[in-house]
Each structure stands twice: as C-alpha cells, then as structure tokens.
Design an enzyme around this catalytic site. Sequence first.
Site, short mmCIF file in Angstrom:
data_model
loop_
_atom_site.label_atom_id
_atom_site.label_comp_id
_atom_site.label_asym_id
_atom_site.label_seq_id
_atom_site.Cartn_x
_atom_site.Cartn_y
_atom_site.Cartn_z
N GLU A 288 -20.08 -70.08 -26.29
CA GLU A 288 -19.95 -69.14 -27.40
C GLU A 288 -20.46 -69.75 -28.69
O GLU A 288 -20.88 -69.01 -29.60
CB GLU A 288 -18.48 -68.73 -27.55
N HIS A 309 -19.22 -80.00 -1.56
CA HIS A 309 -19.43 -79.33 -0.28
C HIS A 309 -19.89 -77.89 -0.48
O HIS A 309 -19.92 -77.11 0.48
CB HIS A 309 -18.13 -79.38 0.53
N LYS A 423 -18.34 -54.68 -26.24
CA LYS A 423 -17.23 -53.90 -26.77
C LYS A 423 -17.70 -52.52 -27.24
O LYS A 423 -17.03 -51.51 -26.99
CB LYS A 423 -16.56 -54.64 -27.93
#
Length: 447
Positions: A288, A309, A423
């Site tokens: 961010e 793995h 948003k």
Amino acid sequence: MKQIQVNIKDVVGSVSMADINNLAGEAADAINKVNTGSGAGNDFLGWVTLPTDTNDALLTDIEETAARLRNDCEAVVAIGIGGSYLGAKAVIEALSDSFAPYHKINAGAPAVLFAGQNIGEDYLSELMAYLNGKKFGIIVISKSGTTTEPAIAFRLLKEMLETQLGKEEAAKRIVAITDAKRGALRQLANEEGYKTFVIEDNVGGRFSVLTPVGLLPIAVAGFDIKALVEGARKMENATREAAEDNIAMRYAMTRNALYRAGKKIEILVNYNPKLHYFGEWWKQLYGESEGKDHKGIFPAAVDNSTDLHSMGQWIQDGERTIFETVISVEAPRHEVVIPTDGANLDGLNYIAGKRVDQVNKMAELGTRIAHIDGGVPNIQITVPELTELYLGELIYFFEKACGISGYILDVNPFNQPGVEDYKRNMFALLEKPGYEKETAAIKSRLA
C-alpha cells in the site's frame, strides 16, 4: 543487549556493494524527509516519533481497559480492516501458543477474535454462532465508522450484544478506537458512553500497530505492550540519523538497488509458523505504501519449510525477477529433541539427538544457499527471539525502512489513492445514495 540484525552480503552478484552505496545520498535525503516532514504525505508522519511520544499514562490506560475486558469476557472481538487488524493479529499470533484456539493457555485470557476484515457471510454467521451464549466484548476500530466491512460487522455484533445484555450493560463491553472529534463512530461513542481511544489524524492505518489500534487487542490477549513499545523506541533511536549502521536505511537502499536491477518481486520468508501473519502485515505495509504511479516492488510472503513443497520450485528455477528477505529467529521458545528409533524405518537416526530447531536451521541455511546459487539475492534479518521487545524493534524497523524506501522510489509512501477505486464501484453496484451517476454508468457496462 542483542537487537535485530540485517545481512545484505548475499545480494552481491545481482547488485554490487557500490550499487547499494551509490544510493546513500538518496537514502539520506529520504531520512531527512521522514524526520522533518518535508516530503509528500507529510501529514501522515505521526508514527515516526510515536514510540518516544507514547507516555506511560496512555499505556496504563490501555492496560487497565484490557484488564477490564479480560475480567468480563470469554471472548473479545476486534473489529477492523487492513492496518486496523493486521498489526494486532501479527503480534498476537507471533507471541501465542500455536494451539491457543483449542485450549485455555492463560487463566483469565479471553479469546481475541477478529471481524470486519472481510464481507464473508459464512464467517460472520459462524462467529455469531460461536459467541452465542458467551460473555463477549467488542473493540471497534475505525476513524470514520462508515467503512463498509467493519461497519457491517459492528452493526451485527452490537445488536447481538445489546440483545444479550441490554444497551446500558453492552456499552460497558464496547471500546471504540476512532477519530478524536469527527465521524459516525465518534458520534455513537459519545452518545452511548463507550470507552474510547483516539486514532490520531497523522497516523495511517498500516502504521498504527503501536497506537491503541494494535496495543489494546494485544494487551487483551495478555502480552506486554510496554515491552513492545520499548523495542520500537530502541529502534526509533537507532534509525533516526543517516549512517552506515542504520539498518533501516541499509535495507531500503538494498531493495531499491535490486529493484533498479530488475528484481521486481520481494518475497518475505519465515521459518517459524508463528510469523505467518507478520508476513501479511508486511505485505500491506509495503504494497500500500509503494505500489503507485505504476511503480513498486511486489510484496509476497511464504512460510518455509511448508512452502518449499509448493512455491519452492518456482523460487528456485522460475523467472529471475525476485529477491528474498528471510526473517531468521535465533532461539525458539521450547526445546524438542528427536528420539532414536531401533527399526529406523524412516531413516532419521542420523539426526537423532538433535533439536528440531537444529534441523530447521539447516533447512533454512541449505535453502538460502540453493536459492542464492539459483540466482535469487537474499537479505537476512536475524531476530534473537520472538518476544514483545524484539517484535517492537522489528515493526519499527520495517516501518522506518518503508518510509525511506518509498521516498527513494519517488512515490508518496503514505497515501493509498488506488484503494478508493473498488469502493466507488461497490457503492455504485449497491446503489448507495449519492452514487446515482456511477450506478447508471456501471450498469450500462454490465448490460
């Protein structure tokens, strides 16, 4: 006393020490911007001196509030999203017994749960089912009180608590951490008489773990917040000035030198499963802060040896656009010795008598050597042990390095303009009042 250490020698081959040292001037300028508030985003620099500015009276108030919640509650739900939950979650997970959810570790320590970090209907339903019939409290964390994810969770859990206890008694088990004067949550807290703590305007969410945002849930979980802040205070003092031994500056310079050499992805690696959520906190801090203007190192994280793995093949032989930052914990909390087995069918007698951590350390060293040989530069951060003091050091180290690194990258490390895009679309799709034009536009796209 020991402190965390940073080793950058294993990046040589991808970049030289001269390449790194050539950034010293830019790094010094970045530190000056951080210290003096002369750079972009200077209205969000309250975290820089937060450890030394935090007084004992505030910490005692937090501890006393936490003690009340611990005494009254079997579970406490911390409601928040992004930096309003990740820092607390990271510290609590790092310090907790790995199986704390399955048994009571400390008498009087309630379960610290999290909500408002997603919009999962099943998650909220199952949380409410867990809380049903239990004595629980709420820590609600939001500057505005209107952020969608935590606002939904708070509305649901507040109603549930008030139904259980009545409004007056429920108010005694709700703590609001919010703006000092403004916003819906501040208004509600004033009206209902909630205990409150302030989120200062000059501290952004991803830098807020050392404020009441992080400290209150951590204290409720039973951990020493004064030691956490003391560790951060030590690191604040150690990284204040531009100097060769400033490890935050050295880390920021190294990662930017690697970025300029084409290493676009940084993988934070741990070999201690308690650090999984620390990686999640770090990803938000750097992603961010630096992902702007179509620039920035992509932050990823793996938990080894588990991910050897799964992701190990890609890291070893995939595209050479990556570098690793390995957090190495010197001393585990416990000691487990591998026994001898007479049949030796699993072939492990060659390590019988060794501690499990010795095997883990050789897995770490062997992997680092293999990855370095495979063309993956490695930065190693050594933490003496997972305690509040050293976690405080580590948190502040990464925060300070992030500010320096963002300024070297020439972005504003303290805003997040891109976060608003989703948003706007979500509000338009939900037909939120005030978004009529956006609703019409997005519906035309979907027609």
